[in-house]
Write a protein that holds these residues in place. Structure first.
Motif, PDB file in Angstrom:
ATOM      1  N   HIS A  44       0.793  -1.231   0.000  1.00 54.37           N
ATOM      2  CA  HIS A  44       0.000   0.000   0.000  1.00 54.37           C
ATOM      3  C   HIS A  44       0.824   1.279   0.000  1.00 54.37           C
ATOM      4  O   HIS A  44       0.271   2.354   0.178  1.00 54.37           O
ATOM      5  N   VAL A  45       2.135   1.183  -0.176  1.00 54.80           N
ATOM      6  CA  VAL A  45       2.968   2.381  -0.206  1.00 54.80           C
ATOM      7  C   VAL A  45       3.669   2.434  -1.560  1.00 54.80           C
ATOM      8  O   VAL A  45       4.330   1.484  -1.960  1.00 54.80           O
ATOM      9  N   GLU A  46       3.482   3.541  -2.254  1.00 58.60           N
ATOM     10  CA  GLU A  46       4.119   3.721  -3.553  1.00 58.60           C
ATOM     11  C   GLU A  46       4.790   5.082  -3.590  1.00 58.60           C
ATOM     12  O   GLU A  46       4.150   6.100  -3.354  1.00 58.60           O
ATOM     13  N   ASP A  47       6.081   5.086  -3.848  1.00 53.48           N
ATOM     14  CA  ASP A  47       6.875   6.319  -3.876  1.00 53.48           C
ATOM     15  C   ASP A  47       6.708   7.119  -2.582  1.00 53.48           C
ATOM     16  O   ASP A  47       6.598   8.343  -2.596  1.00 53.48           O
ATOM     17  N   GLY A  48       6.675   6.414  -1.458  1.00 57.31           N
ATOM     18  CA  GLY A  48       6.574   7.068  -0.161  1.00 57.31           C
ATOM     19  C   GLY A  48       5.187   7.545   0.210  1.00 57.31           C
ATOM     20  O   GLY A  48       4.985   8.132   1.263  1.00 57.31           O
ATOM     21  N   VAL A  49       4.191   7.315  -0.647  1.00 59.51           N
ATOM     22  CA  VAL A  49       2.823   7.757  -0.390  1.00 59.51           C
ATOM     23  C   VAL A  49       1.968   6.533  -0.051  1.00 59.51           C
ATOM     24  O   VAL A  49       2.001   5.529  -0.761  1.00 59.51           O
ATOM     25  N   ILE A  50       1.205   6.642   1.030  1.00 66.08           N
ATOM     26  CA  ILE A  50       0.337   5.536   1.431  1.00 66.08           C
ATOM     27  C   ILE A  50      -0.891   5.523   0.533  1.00 66.08           C
ATOM     28  O   ILE A  50      -1.623   6.492   0.435  1.00 66.08           O
ATOM     29  N   GLU A  51      -1.083   4.410  -0.142  1.00 66.20           N
ATOM     30  CA  GLU A  51      -2.235   4.228  -1.024  1.00 66.20           C
ATOM     31  C   GLU A  51      -3.124   3.159  -0.389  1.00 66.20           C
ATOM     32  O   GLU A  51      -3.323   2.091  -0.941  1.00 66.20           O
ATOM     33  N   SER A  52      -3.635   3.432   0.796  1.00 67.73           N
ATOM     34  CA  SER A  52      -4.344   2.430   1.579  1.00 67.73           C
ATOM     35  C   SER A  52      -5.830   2.415   1.267  1.00 67.73           C
ATOM     36  O   SER A  52      -6.456   3.444   1.105  1.00 67.73           O
ATOM     37  N   SER A  53      -6.361   1.209   1.240  1.00 65.50           N
ATOM     38  CA  SER A  53      -7.803   1.046   1.085  1.00 65.50           C
ATOM     39  C   SER A  53      -8.473   0.867   2.441  1.00 65.50           C
ATOM     40  O   SER A  53      -9.675   0.747   2.517  1.00 65.50           O
ATOM     41  N   GLY A  54      -7.667   0.826   3.504  1.00 65.42           N
ATOM     42  CA  GLY A  54      -8.212   0.545   4.822  1.00 65.42           C
ATOM     43  C   GLY A  54      -8.431  -0.937   5.049  1.00 65.42           C
ATOM     44  O   GLY A  54      -8.928  -1.360   6.079  1.00 65.42           O
ATOM     45  N   GLN A  55      -8.057  -1.762   4.075  1.00 67.96           N
ATOM     46  CA  GLN A  55      -8.184  -3.216   4.160  1.00 67.96           C
ATOM     47  C   GLN A  55      -6.789  -3.830   4.176  1.00 67.96           C
ATOM     48  O   GLN A  55      -5.852  -3.250   3.646  1.00 67.96           O
ATOM     49  N   PRO A  56      -6.643  -5.008   4.752  1.00 64.60           N
ATOM     50  CA  PRO A  56      -5.372  -5.716   4.647  1.00 64.60           C
ATOM     51  C   PRO A  56      -5.042  -5.973   3.175  1.00 64.60           C
ATOM     52  O   PRO A  56      -5.944  -6.029   2.333  1.00 64.60           O
ATOM     53  N   CYS A  57      -3.774  -6.141   2.879  1.00 62.27           N
ATOM     54  CA  CYS A  57      -3.381  -6.351   1.484  1.00 62.27           C
ATOM     55  C   CYS A  57      -3.922  -7.683   0.960  1.00 62.27           C
ATOM     56  O   CYS A  57      -4.281  -8.584   1.720  1.00 62.27           O
ATOM     57  N   GLU A  58      -3.974  -7.779  -0.347  1.00 66.39           N
ATOM     58  CA  GLU A  58      -4.533  -8.967  -0.974  1.00 66.39           C
ATOM     59  C   GLU A  58      -3.716 -10.217  -0.662  1.00 66.39           C
ATOM     60  O   GLU A  58      -4.267 -11.309  -0.539  1.00 66.39           O
ATOM     61  N   THR A  59      -2.420 -10.067  -0.501  1.00 66.48           N
ATOM     62  CA  THR A  59      -1.579 -11.222  -0.181  1.00 66.48           C
ATOM     63  C   THR A  59      -2.045 -11.899   1.101  1.00 66.48           C
ATOM     64  O   THR A  59      -2.220 -13.112   1.149  1.00 66.48           O
ATOM     65  N   LEU A  60      -2.281 -11.113   2.155  1.00 67.21           N
ATOM     66  CA  LEU A  60      -2.719 -11.696   3.420  1.00 67.21           C
ATOM     67  C   LEU A  60      -4.155 -12.193   3.332  1.00 67.21           C
ATOM     68  O   LEU A  60      -4.503 -13.212   3.948  1.00 67.21           O
ATOM     69  N   ARG A  61      -4.984 -11.520   2.558  1.00 68.17           N
ATOM     70  CA  ARG A  61      -6.357 -11.999   2.401  1.00 68.17           C
ATOM     71  C   ARG A  61      -6.371 -13.341   1.672  1.00 68.17           C
ATOM     72  O   ARG A  61      -7.183 -14.216   1.974  1.00 68.17           O
ATOM     73  N   LEU A  62      -5.448 -13.538   0.739  1.00 68.30           N
ATOM     74  CA  LEU A  62      -5.333 -14.831   0.060  1.00 68.30           C
ATOM     75  C   LEU A  62      -4.818 -15.909   1.006  1.00 68.30           C
ATOM     76  O   LEU A  62      -5.271 -17.059   0.949  1.00 68.30           O
ATOM     77  N   LEU A  63      -3.878 -15.550   1.900  1.00 66.90           N
ATOM     78  CA  LEU A  63      -3.389 -16.513   2.887  1.00 66.90           C
ATOM     79  C   LEU A  63      -4.516 -16.980   3.815  1.00 66.90           C
ATOM     80  O   LEU A  63      -4.505 -18.111   4.289  1.00 66.90           O
TER      81      LEU A  63
END
Length: 129
Positions: A94-113
């Motif tokens: 959720h961080v791109e070029d130092g900027v947080i691009e958060s959806s307020g949800q856990p990342c898809e990787t952990l949701r897949l786990l």
């Protein structure tokens, strides 16, 4: 820490508990269809999943930067200016070029786990990828 991370850690610990003292082979103790249990595979599988958790740390702006740094960066009314300061984000996804691009949800990787545990009573519908 994210509730999903806590959920995953608990499931991984339960998997290791399930094989404690078991040397492998077919398990049909409860009169169920036998399943082949390989403790070494289970240990390696859990270790790989734990490593993925480490590669995808989840935090909040408040936890990551600390209140003192937020106050310096955004001024004395930083809590009013930063409405999503406690939203959880993945520092890998959720961080791109130092900027947080958060959806307020856990990342898809952990949701897949977490997906194999969809029938667990503590699994939450919003964790589905």
């Amino acid at each position: 820490m994210s509730e999903l991370v806590e959920f995953l850690r608990a499931r991984f610990a339960a998997e290791l508990d399930d094989i404690e003292g078991y040397d492998g082979g077919w398990n049909d103790a409860d009169g169920c269809w036998g399943i082949h249990v390989d403790p070494e595979f289970t240990r390696a599988d859990v270790q790989a999943k734990k490593r993925l958790l480490e590669l995808h740390p989840h935090t909040t702006m408040r936890q990551d930067l600390g209140e003192a740094r937020l106050r310096v960066a955004y001024g004395p009314n930083w809590e009013k200016r930063l409405k999503r300061v406690d939203d959880v984000f993945c520092t890998t996804c959720h961080v791109e070029d130092g900027v947080i691009e958060s959806s307020g949800q856990p990342c898809e990787t952990l949701r897949l786990l977490a997906l194999p545990y969809v029938n667990h009573p503590d699994y939450r519908e919003e964790w589905k990828p």
